[in-house]
Design a protein around this motif. Structure first.
Motif, short mmCIF file in Angstrom:
data_model
loop_
_atom_site.label_atom_id
_atom_site.label_comp_id
_atom_site.label_asym_id
_atom_site.label_seq_id
_atom_site.Cartn_x
_atom_site.Cartn_y
_atom_site.Cartn_z
N GLY A 1 0.79 -1.21 0.00
CA GLY A 1 0.00 0.00 0.00
C GLY A 1 0.83 1.27 0.00
N GLU A 2 2.10 1.14 0.31
CA GLU A 2 2.95 2.32 0.49
C GLU A 2 3.68 2.72 -0.77
N PHE A 3 4.01 1.74 -1.62
CA PHE A 3 4.78 2.01 -2.83
C PHE A 3 4.10 1.35 -4.03
N ALA A 4 4.11 2.04 -5.14
CA ALA A 4 3.72 1.43 -6.41
C ALA A 4 4.94 0.70 -6.98
N ALA A 5 4.70 -0.36 -7.75
CA ALA A 5 5.79 -1.16 -8.32
C ALA A 5 5.69 -1.14 -9.84
N ILE A 6 6.80 -0.83 -10.50
CA ILE A 6 6.84 -0.74 -11.96
C ILE A 6 8.02 -1.57 -12.46
N ILE A 7 7.74 -2.48 -13.39
CA ILE A 7 8.79 -3.27 -14.05
C ILE A 7 8.90 -2.76 -15.48
N LEU A 8 10.07 -2.29 -15.84
CA LEU A 8 10.31 -1.77 -17.19
C LEU A 8 10.82 -2.90 -18.08
N ALA A 9 9.89 -3.70 -18.56
CA ALA A 9 10.24 -4.87 -19.37
C ALA A 9 10.12 -4.57 -20.85
N ASP A 10 10.43 -3.33 -21.23
CA ASP A 10 10.24 -2.89 -22.61
C ASP A 10 11.52 -2.86 -23.42
N GLY A 11 12.65 -3.22 -22.80
CA GLY A 11 13.92 -3.11 -23.51
C GLY A 11 14.09 -4.20 -24.56
N LYS A 12 14.79 -3.86 -25.64
CA LYS A 12 15.08 -4.84 -26.70
C LYS A 12 16.47 -5.42 -26.55
N ALA A 13 17.40 -4.70 -25.98
CA ALA A 13 18.76 -5.18 -25.73
C ALA A 13 19.44 -5.63 -27.02
N PRO B 1 11.63 -17.47 -17.41
CA PRO B 1 11.68 -16.19 -18.12
C PRO B 1 12.31 -15.12 -17.24
N LEU B 2 13.07 -14.26 -17.86
CA LEU B 2 13.80 -13.23 -17.12
C LEU B 2 12.88 -12.42 -16.21
N ILE B 3 11.68 -12.10 -16.69
CA ILE B 3 10.78 -11.28 -15.88
C ILE B 3 10.35 -11.98 -14.61
N SER B 4 10.44 -13.30 -14.55
CA SER B 4 10.01 -14.03 -13.35
C SER B 4 10.84 -13.64 -12.14
N TYR B 5 12.10 -13.26 -12.34
CA TYR B 5 12.96 -12.89 -11.22
C TYR B 5 12.54 -11.54 -10.63
N GLN B 6 12.13 -10.61 -11.48
CA GLN B 6 11.64 -9.32 -10.99
C GLN B 6 10.30 -9.48 -10.28
N ILE B 7 9.41 -10.32 -10.84
CA ILE B 7 8.13 -10.59 -10.20
C ILE B 7 8.35 -11.23 -8.83
N MET C 1 1.11 -4.51 -9.45
CA MET C 1 2.30 -4.17 -10.23
C MET C 1 1.88 -3.63 -11.59
N ILE C 2 2.73 -2.77 -12.14
CA ILE C 2 2.58 -2.30 -13.51
C ILE C 2 3.77 -2.83 -14.31
N VAL C 3 3.48 -3.57 -15.37
CA VAL C 3 4.53 -4.12 -16.23
C VAL C 3 4.48 -3.39 -17.57
N VAL C 4 5.57 -2.75 -17.93
CA VAL C 4 5.65 -2.01 -19.19
C VAL C 4 6.31 -2.92 -20.22
N VAL D 1 8.63 2.20 -6.73
CA VAL D 1 9.87 1.49 -7.01
C VAL D 1 9.88 1.10 -8.48
N VAL D 2 11.03 1.30 -9.13
CA VAL D 2 11.22 0.95 -10.54
C VAL D 2 12.29 -0.13 -10.62
N ILE D 3 11.98 -1.21 -11.34
CA ILE D 3 12.94 -2.30 -11.53
C ILE D 3 13.19 -2.46 -13.03
N GLY D 4 14.44 -2.45 -13.41
CA GLY D 4 14.79 -2.62 -14.82
C GLY D 4 14.46 -4.02 -15.30
N GLY D 5 14.06 -4.13 -16.56
CA GLY D 5 13.66 -5.42 -17.10
C GLY D 5 14.80 -6.38 -17.36
#
Length: 495
Positions: free
Chosen positions: A20-32, A53-59, A70-73, A128-132
């Motif tokens: 309830g205190e922080f919103a969570a954003i995963i920036l999974a939009d990179g192409k690398a 899948p790589l995103i599973s570690y951020q989740i 969570m918001i996943v971009v 909080v923002v977590i890189g993809g």
């Protein structure tokens, strides 16, 4: 709860949720692009690391501390595939009915700060923002505690770069890989007072002739600064909510890492520059800090936009906020030696992440607290129960073998991650390889440090080293190659 400067590691039993205190954003939009051809047909978020899948570690990092929204971009073109992968992660965690994930689809390649700017109206709290591309098990409780304790604008984490192997050639290659990926930063910390306060950051590749330029006014304010050149930014950031308002007023800021984070760090103890953005901060949220000791050289070249002040009342409110706390921008950092962190930004880092996550070496300094989904066998490998492995084949420890994979007689598999529905023929030798779903490795083939993408086929009697086989590619029999990329034919004629 009572916080102390010396103990910032939170006990989850005392603070069971941050939802309830922080919103969570995963920036999974990179192409690398550095991961080509792996990401040619597959989004970065779905790259398999230890058959996950790589995103599973951020989740998983967010689920561990109780985030339920969570918001996943993601790129719009890959949204459905990413949604399906996240659904699987939630089913494995048995939290499918307790977690709400919202997806934000984007078109084209947008900067990370541009993406956050677009989410401004949906985020009402600190976030909080977590890189993809991040696999990191730093305690988000610890970061959140420091963020609260310091009433911070930015709280980040960095890990010391792992010591390179003793071999001189390998050491040179490791340093080159880190510098090429732009991962290693020079960081400066307050030497007295709050030693977790970060005062300076710059990529090592931007430091010329070992010379660092620091404002005299900053040194007068903090007196001494400790510099460290061997830390890697985790790309996990806690931000104050008002930073989104700053992004809205500064549309030229495109990147979180390259522009927003350095800007916030530079804004500290620069009262004239802070006065220009004080209207973005609620005066009630301003805490008490040291008196204003700024001088004329404290000014940051920020464009001033008068429309940010909505009349005299807003200007008076901003002035009051500055009067209460002239140094209201505070940037802090958690430095690690006790947590795992790796960013999948290159083929070398991708290999390393797969190796780390399947490792069972007790006491290994880079052993992550994440594990593959496959059960652990009595021989130290993670093997799916449906996999068919010949009793005459040797599967070493630190390996993963996925669902319905078939491995024939007299094979030797060492430090490899083999996905689902893979077929491996007889007398095959695999060392430090990643074999993705649906690939086929024919008889008497030898692969060393090779990545084989989904649907690819390596025919009989091949010997490949330090190479990549692209999606759907077919490597002809008797091929010997090193440091090569094997691509699919323009028109497929079958196998």
């Amino acid at each position: 709860r009572v916080h102390g400067d010396s103990t910032l590691m939170a006990d989850p039993a005392l603070d069971p949720t941050l939802r309830g205190e922080f919103a969570a954003i995963i920036l999974a939009d990179g192409k690398a692009n550095a991961l080509y051809p792996l990401t040619e047909e597959m989004p970065l978020a779905l790259l398999p690391v230890a058959n996950r899948p790589l995103i599973s570690y951020q989740i998983e990092s967010l689920l561990k501390v109780g985030f339920k929204t969570m918001i996943v971009v993601v790129p719009r073109v890959h949204m459905k595939r990413v949604q399906n992968a996240v659904e699987t992660v939630l089913l494995v965690s048995e939290l499918r009915d307790k977690v709400s994930v919202t997806y934000e689809g984007i078109d084209g390649e947008l900067g990370s700060a541009t993406v956050l700017r677009g989410l401004k109206d949906r985020i009402k709290t600190d976030f909080v923002v977590i890189g993809g591309d991040v696999i990191c098990d730093v305690s988000l409780h610890r970061l959140a505690d420091l963020h609260r304790l310091r009433n911070a604008t930015l709280t980040m984490a960095a890990v010391r770069r792992a010591a390179p192997p003793p071999d001189p050639a390998a050491k040179k290659k490791k340093a080159a890989d880190d510098d090429a990926a732009g991962q290693t930063d020079l960081m400066g910390f307050e030497a007295n007072g709050h030693k977790d306060r970060i005062m300076f950051i710059a990529p090592m590749e931007d430091i010329e002739n070992e010379t660092v330029h620091v404002r005299q006014s900053l040194l007068r304010r903090i007196q001494a600064m400790t510099l460290a050149r061997d830390h890697i930014d985790s790309h996990i950031y806690f931000f104050a909510r008002w930073v989104l308002e700053l992004l809205a007023e500064r549309p030229a800021i495109v990147s979180v890492k390259d522009e927003l984070v350095p800007l916030l760090i530079k804004l500290q103890f620069r009262p004239r520059a802070l006065a220009q953005i004080a209207h973005l901060v609620c005066a009630d949220d301003a805490g008490l800090d040291a008196p204003n000791t700024g001088r004329a050289d404290d000014v940051v070249p920020l464009p001033y936009e008068s429309q940010g002040f909505a009349g005299a009342a807003a200007a008076a409110s901003a002035a009051a906020a500055v009067a209460r706390d002239p140094n209201f921008v505070r940037c802090h950092i958690v430095l690690g030696g006790g947590f795992y962190c790796r960013r999948v930004t290159s083929l070398a880092e991708y290999h390393a992440a797969n190796r780390d996550l399947a490792s069972r070496e007790l006491g290994a300094p880079e052993r992550a607290r994440f594990e593959p989904y496959e059960p652990l066998s009595d021989k130290g490998a993670f093997v799916h129960l449906s996999a068919g492995i010949s009793p005459k084949t040797q599967i070493g420890p630190d390996c993963c073998v996925g669902k319905d994979t078939q491995i024939a007689d007299r094979c030797a598999v060492k430090k490899c991650n083999i996905g689902a529905h893979v077929v491996v023929g007889a007398n095959v030798k695999l060392t430090n390889c990643v074999i993705m779903d649906g690939a086929v490795i024919r008889d008497r083939t030898k692969l060393t440090n090779v990545i084989v993408c989904p649907g690819a086929v390596v025919h009989e009697d091949c010997d490949l080293k330090d190479s990549t086989v692209a999606h759907g590619a077919a490597v002809p029999r008797n091929t010997e190659a090193a440091n090569a990329v094997h691509k699919a034919a323009a028109a497929s004629s079958g196998i």
